[in-house]
Scaffold this motif. Structure first.
Motif, mmCIF file in Angstrom:
data_model
loop_
_atom_site.group_PDB
_atom_site.id
_atom_site.type_symbol
_atom_site.label_atom_id
_atom_site.label_comp_id
_atom_site.label_asym_id
_atom_site.label_seq_id
_atom_site.Cartn_x
_atom_site.Cartn_y
_atom_site.Cartn_z
ATOM 1 N N LYS A 83 0.856 -1.183 0.000
ATOM 2 C CA LYS A 83 0.000 0.000 0.000
ATOM 3 C C LYS A 83 0.887 1.227 0.000
ATOM 4 O O LYS A 83 1.887 1.281 0.708
ATOM 5 N N GLU A 84 0.501 2.179 -0.810
ATOM 6 C CA GLU A 84 1.273 3.413 -0.919
ATOM 7 C C GLU A 84 0.486 4.544 -0.274
ATOM 8 O O GLU A 84 -0.727 4.650 -0.444
ATOM 9 N N PHE A 85 1.187 5.364 0.513
ATOM 10 C CA PHE A 85 0.528 6.507 1.139
ATOM 11 C C PHE A 85 1.529 7.622 1.331
ATOM 12 O O PHE A 85 2.734 7.429 1.213
ATOM 13 N N THR A 86 1.027 8.798 1.644
ATOM 14 C CA THR A 86 1.883 9.948 1.906
ATOM 15 C C THR A 86 1.877 10.231 3.397
ATOM 16 O O THR A 86 0.813 10.355 4.007
ATOM 17 N N ASP A 87 3.059 10.287 3.974
ATOM 18 C CA ASP A 87 3.219 10.574 5.393
ATOM 19 C C ASP A 87 2.758 12.017 5.646
ATOM 20 O O ASP A 87 3.348 12.966 5.128
ATOM 21 N N ALA A 89 2.897 13.910 8.263
ATOM 22 C CA ALA A 89 3.825 14.749 9.031
ATOM 23 C C ALA A 89 4.991 15.244 8.178
ATOM 24 O O ALA A 89 5.410 16.399 8.296
ATOM 25 N N LYS A 90 5.525 14.388 7.333
ATOM 26 C CA LYS A 90 6.725 14.741 6.571
ATOM 27 C C LYS A 90 6.455 14.954 5.088
ATOM 28 O O LYS A 90 7.321 15.416 4.362
ATOM 29 N N GLY A 91 5.260 14.579 4.625
ATOM 30 C CA GLY A 91 4.921 14.749 3.227
ATOM 31 C C GLY A 91 5.634 13.803 2.279
ATOM 32 O O GLY A 91 5.642 14.007 1.080
ATOM 33 N N ARG A 92 6.239 12.761 2.801
ATOM 34 C CA ARG A 92 6.968 11.799 1.977
ATOM 35 C C ARG A 92 6.073 10.642 1.558
ATOM 36 O O ARG A 92 5.197 10.224 2.305
#
Length: 142
Positions: A83-87, A89-92
């Protein structure tokens, strides 16, 4: 040193990403054929599981040849898509593919069919699983 009894029924459970990371950090490759052969000489091999998450949206995954080889050569492959997601807090961009639940369920289901389970993982989250299976009378080697 692992101690086996001649007529033990064995189950092998390999946390693929964890074992891969450990082998890479130590600078060596694993010969999975020899690994399976080694355990087959120590007792009665019931099943050898290998757990890994796969990147589904890529044309080529570096782990796909290994997964195919293991599947063809006697391992029971347990896979699921990452699964792919964007953190937040850090935007990564992060990729997640945890197989802990799948491994734990299979160990619990196999407990009545094996005498000795060998868990290839350094993940401390499996501590309670190991304790639960030991209470069922199964020897566990990590």
């Amino acid at each position: 040193m692992m101690n086996f009894y001649p007529h033990e029924r064995l189950g092998i459970f390999i946390d693929g990403s964890n074992l891969y990371a450990a082998a890479r950090a130590l600078g060596f490759d694993i010969d999975y054929r020899r690994l399976l052969d080694l355990f087959a000489t120590e007792g009665t091999m019931i099943r050898a599981f290998y757990y890994t998450a796969l990147l589904e949206d890529q044309d080529y995954s570096p782990i796909r040849p290994l997964v195919d080889w293991l599947d063809y050569n006697g391992y029971t492959m347990v896979t699921k898509p990452t699964k792919e997601f964007t953190d937040a807090a850090k935007g990564r961009r992060k990729i997640k593919g945890n197989m802990d639940i799948e491994l734990a369920v299979d160990v619990m289901e196999m407990a009545e069919h094996i005498d000795h389970g060998v868990l290839f993982s350094g993940d401390g989250d499996f501590r309670r699983l190991v304790e639960a299976v030991q209470r069922k009378g199964v020897r566990i080697t990590v």
